[in-house]
Design an enzyme around this catalytic site. Structure first.
Site, PDB file in Angstrom:
ATOM      1  N   ASP A   1       0.967  -0.895  -0.491  1.00 30.63           N
ATOM      2  CA  ASP A   1      -0.386  -0.648  -0.018  1.00 30.63           C
ATOM      3  C   ASP A   1       0.987   1.682   0.260  1.00 30.63           C
ATOM      4  OD1 ASP A   1      -2.355   1.448   0.512  1.00 30.63           O
ATOM      5  OD2 ASP A   1      -1.936   1.761   2.750  1.00 30.63           O
TER       6      ASP A   1
ATOM      7  N   ASP B   1      -1.090  -0.503   6.226  1.00 30.74           N
ATOM      8  CA  ASP B   1      -1.549   0.121   7.255  1.00 30.74           C
ATOM      9  C   ASP B   1      -3.030   0.140   7.820  1.00 30.74           C
ATOM     10  OD1 ASP B   1      -1.857   1.995   5.672  1.00 30.74           O
ATOM     11  OD2 ASP B   1      -1.287   3.830   6.576  1.00 30.74           O
TER      12      ASP B   1
ATOM     13  N   ASP C   1      -6.686  -2.237   3.212  1.00 35.21           N
ATOM     14  CA  ASP C   1      -5.479  -3.357   2.947  1.00 35.21           C
ATOM     15  C   ASP C   1      -5.581  -4.564   3.322  1.00 35.21           C
ATOM     16  OD1 ASP C   1      -3.969  -1.303   1.885  1.00 35.21           O
ATOM     17  OD2 ASP C   1      -3.017  -0.321   4.099  1.00 35.21           O
TER      18      ASP C   1
HETATM   19 MG   LIG Z   1      -3.324   2.892   3.922  1.00 34.11          MG
END
Ligand SMILES: [Mg+2]
Length: 422
Positions: free
Chosen positions: A55, A336, A340
């Site tokens: 990500d 995070d 995700d």
């Molecule tokens: Mg993120």
């Protein structure tokens, strides 16, 4: 026997997990967070990762924007170079530039390369123009707090750019609906604001039209002297209609894609090794269709990096699944945020960053890290050692069992395969 082997393997894996958890090099002091192994069965696979899906927002940027580098007139500023022109690593004790000559400087601003400041002090026109533009072309609002000038910005990148201009002596002071006042090296300059063209995704830039100058700055504009050094040409696929066209491209001439009519020439890996593929969510819908997905995978694997921008959580998971399904390789996904989670769960190994976007990613991950940079140590140190230790153990286990069983087998010839004990 198998049960004793399983038990021993689990003991080793358990030990690996504790080595990861106890590693001081992966401990982030500011948040008092250490690396955490949430599963013990994947340690040795860390050393066999072939594809990493990451990500961006938060994971890589930490949502903190700082002004580190710029390119002006084809010259790159920001890196510290040694006498041979090689970039030096910036450490904690690296000397920072002193901006205290500027009464409006911010003590928190850090920059190392003295050549940019020297260019400003010499009054180099292109460098001064860059900082003048940075001080003028934005939507930041200034305010005075406790006698100090502070900026309120809509986005952290705007704040970083206007703040950098301020520290280099191009201070954005105030704005009215029709004017912008800046202070350049102590001299006040007022610009009449004729029009603001806001940032949008079509133009990918914002513009101010001012009474004395027309300014336009955009981070994606290529510098006149070519891209300095940050190594890859970018093939951008942003229009759904382009998707199939682009994938039919089969040769590269001087960094530009060409489209042969027969579409039969196959690219050698080396030809695309310096390229990145950028594809947005709309185009990805077409790229992930059944008849297109293998072509997308083929082109993607030839490139050095593939950037999927503005994609949904489901699309993230589908891209991971595509590679996992057809490449038969060990994959890792790191992120995070809650968006995700699907990607982390789809990959063989999921890594969650315990950042500023909540704990959902961490809770669905196999390994939790406080910082993205610890991934290198997790894979290349712990993954490598876990793999080696497990291999050594299995070699020893095979040797021990072979020696143990051979004695019994050999004795069986003497005892006539009876139950007599030695
Ligand atoms: Mg993120």
């Amino acid at each position: 026997m198998p049960s004793s082997r399983c038990f021993s393997v689990e003991i080793i894996r358990f030990g690996h997990s504790w080595w990861i958890n106890w590693d001081r090099s992966m401990y982030y002091e500011r948040n008092d967070t250490a690396a955490k192994t949430r599963t013990t069965t994947l340690n040795e696979e860390l050393g066999q990762i072939e594809y990493i899906f990451s990500d961006k927002t938060g994971t890589l940027t930490q949502n903190i924007m700082t002004f580190n580098k710029c390119s002006v007139g084809g010259k790159s500023y920001g890196d510290l170079l040694d006498s041979r022109g090689e970039p030096l690593e910036i450490k904690e004790d690296t000397k920072k530039l002193d901006f205290s000559w500027n009464p409006m400087y911010e003590p928190s601003f850090v920059f190392y390369d003295g050549s940019l400041l020297a260019a400003v002090r010499r009054g180099e026109p292109q460098v001064c123009l860059l900082f003048t533009v940075l001080a003028l072309c934005h939507t930041v609002m200034p305010e005075i707090k406790d006698g100090k000038l502070e900026y309120q910005a809509q986005s952290p990148d705007e704040a970083a750019l206007v703040g950098a201009a301020r520290n280099f002596g191009f201070v954005f002071k105030s704005r009215t609906p029709t004017t912008i006042t800046i202070e350049v090296q102590g001299q006040q300059e007022i610009y009449e604001l004729l029009c603001i063209l806001d940032f949008n995704n079509v133009r990918k830039r914002m513009s101010d039209i001012l009474a004395k100058m027309k300014s336009r700055h955009h981070a994606g504009d290529p510098p006149s002297g070519g891209a300095p050094g940050g190594a890859m040409d970018v093939v951008s696929v942003t229009d759904p209609g382009q998707t199939s066209e682009t994938y039919r491209m089969r040769n590269i001439n001087n960094g530009a894609f060409g489209v042969p009519h027969d579409g039969t020439t196959v690219l050698e890996d080396s030809e695309l090794s310096g390229f990145a593929l950028v594809i947005n969510g709309h185009s990805l819908v077409f790229a992930l269709e059944e008849k297109m997905e293998l072509l997308f995978l083929e082109v993607g694997c030839m490139c050095k990096a593939v950037i999927c921008c503005r994609v949904t959580p489901l699309q993230k998971a589908l891209v991971v699944d595509l590679v996992k399904k057809h490449k038969k390789a060990v994959t890792l996904a790191i992120g995070d945020g809650a968006n995700d989670v699907s990607m982390i769960k789809t990959a063989h190994i999921g890594v969650g960053i315990s950042g500023q976007e909540g704990m959902q990613a961490v809770l669905s991950s196999d390994f939790a890290l406080a910082q993205f940079r610890y991934l290198e140590r997790l894979l290349l140190v712990h993954g490598r050692w876990s793999y080696f230790r497990m291999c050594k153990f299995l070699e020893y286990f095979f040797y021990k069992n072979f020696a143990f069983t051979l004695c019994h087998f050999w004795f069986a010839f003497y005892c006539g395969f009876s139950a007599q004990v030695g």
